[in-house]
Write a protein that holds these residues in place. Structure first.
Motif, mmCIF file in Angstrom:
data_model
loop_
_atom_site.group_PDB
_atom_site.id
_atom_site.type_symbol
_atom_site.label_atom_id
_atom_site.label_comp_id
_atom_site.label_asym_id
_atom_site.label_seq_id
_atom_site.Cartn_x
_atom_site.Cartn_y
_atom_site.Cartn_z
ATOM 1 N N LYS A 13 0.843 -1.198 0.000
ATOM 2 C CA LYS A 13 0.000 0.000 0.000
ATOM 3 C C LYS A 13 0.881 1.252 0.000
ATOM 4 O O LYS A 13 1.885 1.330 0.712
ATOM 5 N N ASN A 14 0.488 2.226 -0.785
ATOM 6 C CA ASN A 14 1.255 3.472 -0.869
ATOM 7 C C ASN A 14 0.660 4.538 0.042
ATOM 8 O O ASN A 14 -0.361 4.317 0.714
ATOM 9 N N GLU A 15 1.291 5.706 0.034
ATOM 10 C CA GLU A 15 0.927 6.760 0.988
ATOM 11 C C GLU A 15 -0.450 7.357 0.728
ATOM 12 O O GLU A 15 -1.005 8.006 1.608
ATOM 13 N N GLN A 16 -1.003 7.173 -0.463
ATOM 14 C CA GLN A 16 -2.295 7.779 -0.781
ATOM 15 C C GLN A 16 -3.485 6.916 -0.349
ATOM 16 O O GLN A 16 -4.617 7.384 -0.350
ATOM 17 N N THR A 17 -3.245 5.670 0.029
ATOM 18 C CA THR A 17 -4.355 4.780 0.379
ATOM 19 C C THR A 17 -4.872 5.088 1.772
ATOM 20 O O THR A 17 -4.139 5.595 2.638
ATOM 21 N N LEU A 18 -6.134 4.763 1.986
ATOM 22 C CA LEU A 18 -6.751 5.010 3.294
ATOM 23 C C LEU A 18 -6.088 4.189 4.387
ATOM 24 O O LEU A 18 -5.884 4.678 5.509
ATOM 25 N N ILE A 19 -5.731 2.937 4.081
ATOM 26 C CA ILE A 19 -5.111 2.079 5.081
ATOM 27 C C ILE A 19 -3.793 2.675 5.555
ATOM 28 O O ILE A 19 -3.492 2.709 6.754
ATOM 29 N N PHE A 20 -2.994 3.180 4.635
ATOM 30 C CA PHE A 20 -1.716 3.781 5.016
ATOM 31 C C PHE A 20 -1.933 5.021 5.870
ATOM 32 O O PHE A 20 -1.229 5.235 6.867
ATOM 33 N N GLN A 21 -2.886 5.835 5.518
ATOM 34 C CA GLN A 21 -3.150 7.049 6.282
ATOM 35 C C GLN A 21 -3.671 6.726 7.680
ATOM 36 O O GLN A 21 -3.272 7.372 8.663
ATOM 37 N N LEU A 22 -4.541 5.713 7.786
ATOM 38 C CA LEU A 22 -5.044 5.322 9.106
ATOM 39 C C LEU A 22 -3.913 4.778 9.969
ATOM 40 O O LEU A 22 -3.830 5.075 11.168
ATOM 41 N N THR A 23 -3.044 3.968 9.370
ATOM 42 C CA THR A 23 -1.939 3.414 10.145
ATOM 43 C C THR A 23 -0.962 4.504 10.569
ATOM 44 O O THR A 23 -0.368 4.438 11.649
ATOM 45 N N THR A 24 -0.779 5.511 9.715
ATOM 46 C CA THR A 24 0.061 6.646 10.113
ATOM 47 C C THR A 24 -0.515 7.339 11.341
ATOM 48 O O THR A 24 0.231 7.750 12.248
ATOM 49 N N GLN A 25 -1.820 7.486 11.403
ATOM 50 C CA GLN A 25 -2.450 8.099 12.569
ATOM 51 C C GLN A 25 -2.284 7.220 13.807
ATOM 52 O O GLN A 25 -2.139 7.736 14.929
#
Length: 984
Positions: A526-538
Motif C-alpha cells: 500500500k502506498n501513501e495515498q491509500t486510506l489504510i496507510f493514512q489510518l496506520t500513520t495516525q
C-alpha cells in the motif's frame, strides 16, 4: 407517529388491549418493530428447533428481515424508533445466542471439546457437506448484523450504545468475531478438492469474512465517542485469558491492571438518563407480563445492573452531578482495593508505572546522548569480525534487554562525561549483542515472524481480510488510541486515549496486533495515498504522542534480521509523519518539535549502533568474496535476508532525507555527524558490489539449442528437452544493494548545502567531516556509470560543487591533482602492413572490453611529435588519472590499481595507456593566464564547475581503466582525437 403497514413503508402506533383490572399499559410500538421482532422470534425457534420452523415459513422471516434492513438504510425515523427498543436489542442477542453454536458445529466442530478439535481437512469436509444450510444462515446473520450496525447511526447514539451493552449484544458481537476468525484462519487445502467442492468452500469462507467485516463495522459504531465502550472493547480484544498470568519478573502485571480497570468500569458504569428509563420500563414489563418481553435483563457485568434495578444491586458508580476535578492519591496501606483505586482516580496505576519505565528516557530531559563516531567505528569493526558467528547460531531474545537495548535509564550522563564513562556507555550500546547462544531446536523462527498461533481476538484479522475489508479494524484502533486535539480529560486529569494507547503496547496481544497491522501494509504494497496507510500513520502518531515508538521499535525486532519487516514499515510511517511536518513545521521551541527531535535521535542511534555496522559488515564480506579472500559458502544469509536489510536501510535513508529538508532538523544531523555513516556505506558498496554496465559486452549470449532433434528422439517422435531456465536471482553474496548509493549521494548533497539564507559556500562543518573521513575518495569512486545507481555521477557533481566551494582543504586536494605533470603523449605506431593498429579499451557504461581501430592524424605528425617528445611544449591533453591514483592512495591509506602497471597490449610496445582522458585540472589563475590578455578572467564559480566536471571525468576513467587495460590507445598531444571507433 402515523404509520401504515410495513409494505407501505410507514408506521402506526399500536396499544395492546388491557387484560383487565389495574394492569399497566405497555408503550406504543410501531409496525416495523412488531414485524421485525416477530421475525426474530421465529428465527430463534428455527435455530433451536423449538418449535420446528418449516421451509414455507422461513421465506417470510427472510423477507421481513430484508425489508427492515432496507428501511434502516434509507429511513432515519425507522432507525430512531428501532434503536430505542429494548425488545429489538434483546431479540438480536437471542438470535445470535441460538445461531452461533449451530454454525460452529456445522463448520469447525464444537468448542466444548477443545482436545478433539478438527483438522483443516475435516473442517473442509464439514463445510462442504453443510454448504446449503450454512449459506442461508450466514446470509441472514449478515443482515441482522447490518441492522444492528445501522441502529447505532442515530442522533443520540449513546442510547442504543447503552441498550446494546445492557442486553449483552456486545458479548454476542465478540463471540461472532471469534467464530469468523476461527473458520477463516484455518489453512484449508483447496487443491485436493474437486471444482464444485472448492467453489462451495470459497463461497462459505467469503460469507464468514463478510460477517466479520460487518461485526467490525458494528463495533466501530458501538464505541464511537463512548469511553466506557472503548475500554470494554479494548479489554475484550487485548486480554488473552490463556495468558493472564504474567511471567516472573515482568515489567507489567496484567492481572493487577485488569482488576484496576474493572474498578474503573464500576466507577463509570452509569448509563445515560434516557437509556436508563427505557431499561427500567422494560424490566418492569418483563416482571409483570413475562409473555410480553423476550426475557429478563441478565448482564454479563452485574456492576451495571443498578441502572435498571437499583434496589437489588449496590451502586458504586461516581455521582452523576459530581464533575469536580480530583487529584490522584495513591494510598499504599489502603486495605480495600476498590477504595484505593477510587482515590487514585485514574484507570490503572499499574499502566502508569509501566509507561514511566517504557517511555523514551529522554521524555523529560536529555539523559541519553548520541554515541560518538569513534564508538560507531569500533562497532563496525566488531560487526565485521563477528558477522559469520552472529548468523551461524540463533540468539535468545531477552525481552527486557531488547526493549532497553539502546535507550535505558541506566545510560544517563552529563555533557562533560569522561572517557571512562564513554567506554562504559559503549558497552551499554552493545549489550543487546551479548546474548547467549542456544540450541537450534529451541528456536522457533516461525514464531519470531508472527506466524502460527497468535494471541488476541483481532491479531489474525489482518491475515484474513483484504485492504477494502479491513478498514473498520484500523478505524477502531485509531478511535481507541488517537489523541485528538481538544479531547476532554477525566476528572483526574487523565487522557483516556493515551491510556488505551499505553495498554495497546503493554499487552502482548496489542503488540501482536500492531505487528500484523504494520506487516499488512508491506504484504499488500500500500502506498501513501491509500486510506489504510493514512489510518496506520495516525495510529503511529498516537504511539508517538505517548513517547512509545522506541518501545514499539524494540518489540518489533526479530533477532535474525538486521531490521524486521514490521520495523521497516514503521519507518515508512514515521517518515510520512515527518513529511507532513515539513509542510507545516511546528515552532522550534514547541513541545511537538522537541518530541520529534527526541524520536529522531533514538532512530539515528539505531542507525549508528546497529543498522550501519551490520550492513557494512555484510558489504565487507561481499568484498572479501569478490576479491577471493573469502569463500562464498561463508556468506551467512540468503537473498531474502539481504532484501529485508536493504529495504530497512532504504527506509532509514528516506527518513533522513525527509529530515534533511528542514534547516532546523538538518542541524541535528550535522551535529551528530551523519556524514560518517553515509561515507561508510559508500565505501562498503564500492568495495563489495561491482558496477553494473548499461551494455554488457563481456557476457556472450548462451548458445542456442540444436534445431534438429537427435536420432533417439526421431525414433519416438518426441521433441528434445528445452534448455534449463536461467537462475531466478543472483546469489546472496552478489546482492547489488540497488539504489542505495544514489540515495546516499542525494542525502550528502543536501547536508552540504549552504546554511539557511545563503547561496554559497557549502556547509563548512559537513565539508570538514567529509574531508576528515576521506570522503572525497568515496565520492570520486561513484563517478563511473553504474546501472544499479543511475544518475550517481550527476549527484556526485552536485556534492563536489558544495564540497569544493569555500573549503580550502578540498581546494588544496583539487589543486594537488592539477599540479601533477601529465605523462608524455604517445602516438599510434602503424602495423607491419601499414594499417592502423587495433586495440581494446574500456568505455564507461559498457561491460567488457571493446575493440577499436586507431587512425593517426593526417598532417604535421612528425613535427608535433618531435615537439611533444622533446618537452619543448606543454601538452594540452593528458591524464590526471595517475595523479588521482597516487593522491587517493596516500590520503585513503589503501592500495589502488596502478595505470602504470597496465601496459600489455598489441602493437604498443608496453607503453602506458593514456587514452580516453581530459586535460589536467588547472587552477583559475593558470586558466586565466593561458587565455591571453584580451580575454576576461573566468568567475570562480565557472572555474570551479569546470574543475568538478573534469575531476568527475578523470575519476570515472580511472575506475574503468585502472587494472583492466589490455591495450593502448594513442593520440596526438596537440590535436583532438581522430580515431574511428569500429566495433569488431
Amino acid at each position: 407517529m402515523a404509520s401504515s403497514p410495513l409494505d407501505q413503508g410507514t408506521t402506526s402506533p399500536t396499544t395492546p388491549t388491557p387484560s383487565g383490572g389495574e394492569q399497566r399499559q405497555r408503550r406504543a410500538i410501531t409496525v416495523e418493530e412488531l414485524s421485525f421482532t416477530s421475525a426474530m422470534s421465529l428465527l430463534e425457534a428455527y435455530f433451536q428447533h423449538d418449535p420446528a420452523v418449516g421451509p414455507r415459513t422461513m421465506p417470510y422471516v427472510t423477507k421481513f428481515i430484508t425489508r427492515t434492513l432496507e428501511k434502516t438504510h434509507s429511513l432515519r425515523e425507522v432507525r430512531e424508533t428501532l434503536s430505542q427498543s429494548v425488545d429489538v436489542w434483546m431479540w438480536l442477542g437471542k438470535d445470535f445466542v441460538a445461531a452461533l453454536p449451530s454454525l460452529e458445529t456445522r463448520s469447525i466442530g464444537s468448542r466444548l471439546n477443545p482436545d478433539n478439535g478438527m483438522t483443516p481437512q475435516e473442517s473442509t469436509a464439514l463445510i462442504t457437506k453443510n454448504y446449503v444450510s450454512l449459506k442461508e444462515d450466514l446470509s441472514i446473520l449478515i443482515k441482522l448484523m447490518h441492522i444492528a450496525r445501522n441502529l447505532l447511526v442515530v442522533s443520540e447514539p449513546e442510547v442504543p450504545q447503552d441498550l446494546c451493552t445492557a442486553t449483552q449484544f456486545d458479548n454476542m458481537l465478540f463471540l461472532t468475531i471469534g467464530l469468523c476468525v476461527n473458520v477463516t484462519s484455518k489453512a484449508y487445502d483447496g487443491d485436493i478438492l474437486e471444482e464444485s467442492a472448492r467453489h462451495r468452500l470459497t463461497e462459505i469462507t467469503e460469507l464468514y469474512k463478510k460477517l466479520l467485516v460487518t461485526c467490525l463495522q458494528q463495533a466501530h459504531n458501538w464505541i464511537a465517542k463512548n469511553d466506557r465502550n472503548k475500554m470494554h472493547f479494548w479489554i475484550r480484544t487485548l486480554y488473552d485469558d490463556d495468558a493472564m498470568e504474567p511471567p516472573e519478573g515482568a515489567d507489567f502485571r496484567s492481572d493487577i491492571a485488569r482488576t484496576e480497570i474493572q474498578h474503573w468500569f464500576e466507577r463509570n458504569s452509569r448509563f445515560c438518563d434516557k437509556a436508563r428509563q427505557l431499561l427500567i420500563e422494560y424490566e418492569r414489563t418483563a416482571r409483570e407480563n413475562p409473555k410480553d418481553a423476550p426475557g429478563p435483563l441478565t448482564p454479563h457485568c452485574s456492576d451495571m445492573a443498578w441502572n435498571w434495578d437499583p434496589e437489588n444491586h449496590k451502586i458504586r458508580a461516581d455521582p452523576a452531578d459530581d464533575d469536580s476535578h480530583i487529584m490522584p492519591l495513591w494510598k499504599e496501606d489502603e486495605p480495600d482495593k476498590f477504595e484505593q483505586d477510587r482515590l487514585y482516580g485514574r484507570v490503572s496505576r499499574e499502566i502508569d508505572l509501566w509507561w514511566l519505565k517504557a517511555r523514551d528516557p529522554n521524555y523529560e530531559d536529555w539523559v541519553v546522548p548520541m554515541p560518538t563516531v569513534e564508538f560507531a567505528q569500533q562497532r563496525t569493526e566488531n560487526s565485521k569480525a563477528n558477522l559469520v558467528n552472529r548468523y551461524a547460531e540463533s540468539y535468545r531474545e531477552d525481552t527486557a534487554a531488547s526493549v532497553h537495548s539502546v535507550h535505558s535509564n541506566d545510560y544517563a550522563s552529563h555533557p562533560g562525561h569522561s572517557s571512562e564513562e564513554e567506554n562504559r556507555d559503549s558497552q551499554h550500546y552493545s549489550q543487546d549483542y551479548n546474548d547467549d547462544p542456544i540450541e537450534d531446536e529451541d528456536v522457533d523462527d516461525d514464531e519470531s515472524y508472527g506466524e502460527g498461533p497468535m494471541s488476541g481476538l483481532l491479531t489474525e484479522v489482518p491475515n484474513i481480510l483484504d485492504p477494502k475489508q479491513i478498514e473498520a479494524l484500523h478505524m477502531i484502533v485509531k478511535s481507541c488510541i488517537l489523541d485528538n486535539a481538544g479531547l476532554a480529560l477525566s476528572r483526574a486529569g487523565e487522557n483516556l486515549q493515551k491510556t488505551r494507547c499505553r495498554m495497546f503496547l503493554a499487552l502482548e496481544c496489542g503488540r501482536s496486533l500492531l505487528r500484523e497491522i504494520l506487516v499488512f501494509i508491506a504484504v499488500w504494497e500500500k502506498n501513501e495515498q491509500t486510506l489504510i496507510f493514512q489510518l496506520t500513520t495516525q495510529i503511529v502518531e498516537a504511539i508517538h504522542h505517548s513517547a512509545l515508538i522506541p518501545y514499539a521499535w524494540s518489540s518489533l525486532r526479530i533477532p535474525k534480521d538486521i531490521i524486521s519487516p514490521a520495523q521497516t514499515v514503521l519507518l515508512r510511517l514515521v517518515n510520512n509523519m515527518f513529511r507532513a511536518r515539513n509542510n507545516d513545521p511546528p515552532p522550534p521551541d514547541s513541545k511537538e518539535h522537541l518530541r520529534d527531535v527526541k524520536l529522531l535521535q533514538y532512530l539515528f542511534i539505531q542507525f549508528r549502533s546497529r543498522i550501519v555496522p551490520e550492513c557494512a559488515a555484510l558489504m565487507h564480506l561481499q568484498a572479501q568474496i569478490r576479491s577471493d579472500a573469502a569463500s562464498a559458502v561463508e556468506f551467512p544469509v540468503d537473498s531474502w535476508d539481504m532484501e529485508r536489510a536493504k529495504d530497512g536501510l532504504q527506509q532509514f535513508l528516506e527518513l533522513l532525507t525527509t529530515v534533511n529538508e528542514l534547516p532546523e532538523t538538518r542541524a541535528y544531523l550535522i551535529e551528530w555527524e551523519a556524514a560518517y555513516e553515509l561515507l561508510v556505506l559508500l565505501k562498503g558498496l564500492e568495495e563489495g558490489v561491482p558496477k553494473k554496465p548499461l551494455v554488457d559486452m563481456a557476457r556472450p549470449s548462451p548458445p542456442r539449442p540444436p534445431q534438429h532433434p537427435s536420432d533417439d528422439y526421431d525414433a519416438d517422435n518426441i521433441p528434445p528437452p528445452p534448455p534449463p531456465p536461467p537462475p531466478m536471482q543472483d546469489f546472496a553474496y552478489q546482492f547489488p544493494w540497488a539504489g542505495i548509493k544514489a540515495q546516499i549521494l542525494h542525502l550528502l548533497a543536501g547536508l552540504l548545502q549552504p546554511p539557511p539564507g545563503r547561496s554559497s559556500p557549502g556547509n563548512p562543518k559537513v565539508q570538514a567531516q567529509i574531508i576528515r573521513h576521506n570522503g572525497i575518495i568515496n565520492l570520486l569512486a561513484c563517478c563511473a556509470y553504474d546501472d544499479h545507481n543511475r544518475y550517481a555521477r550527476e549527484r556526485v557533481q552536485v556534492c563536489l560543487k558544495w564540497l569544493m566551494d569555500g573549503s580550502d582543504a578540498a581546494q588544496n586536494f583539487l589543486h594537488e591533482l592539477s599540479a601533477m605533470s601529465p605523462p608524455p603523449n604517445l602516438r599510434p605506431q602503424p602495423g607491419p602492413d601499414g594499417q592502423a593498429p587495433t586495440t581494446t579499451m574500456r568505455i564507461d557504461g559498457v561491460g567488457g572490453e571493446v575493440k577499436v581501430r586507431l587512425k593517426a592524424p593526417a598532417t604535421n605528425a612528425t613535427t608535433t611529435g618531435s615537439s611533444s617528445s622533446s618537452g619543448g611544449s606543454v601538452p594540452k591533453t593528458g591524464s590526471a588519472s595517475a595523479a588521482l591514483l597516487n593522491i587517493a592512495a596516500r590520503k585513503a591509506g589503501v592500495p589502488l590499481p596502478s595505470l602504470a602497471a597496465s601496459t600489455s597490449g598489441s602493437g604498443s610496445g608496453g607503453q602506458i595507456n593514456t587514452s580516453n582522458t581530459l586535460a589536467p585540472i588547472q587552477s583559475s589563475t593558470t586558466a586565466a593566464a593561458g587565455k591571453g590578455g584580451g580575454d576576461s578572467v573566468r568567475s570562480r564559480s565557472d572555474e570551479l564547475l569546470r574543475d568538478i566536471i573534469t575531476l568527475a571525468d578523470e575519476a570515472a576513467r580511472l575506475a574503468i581503466t585502472g587494472g583492466h587495460v589490455h591495450g593502448q590507445l594513442h593520440h596526438r598531444a596537440d590535436e583532438d582525437e581522430t580515431e574511428d571507433d569500429d566495433f569488431m
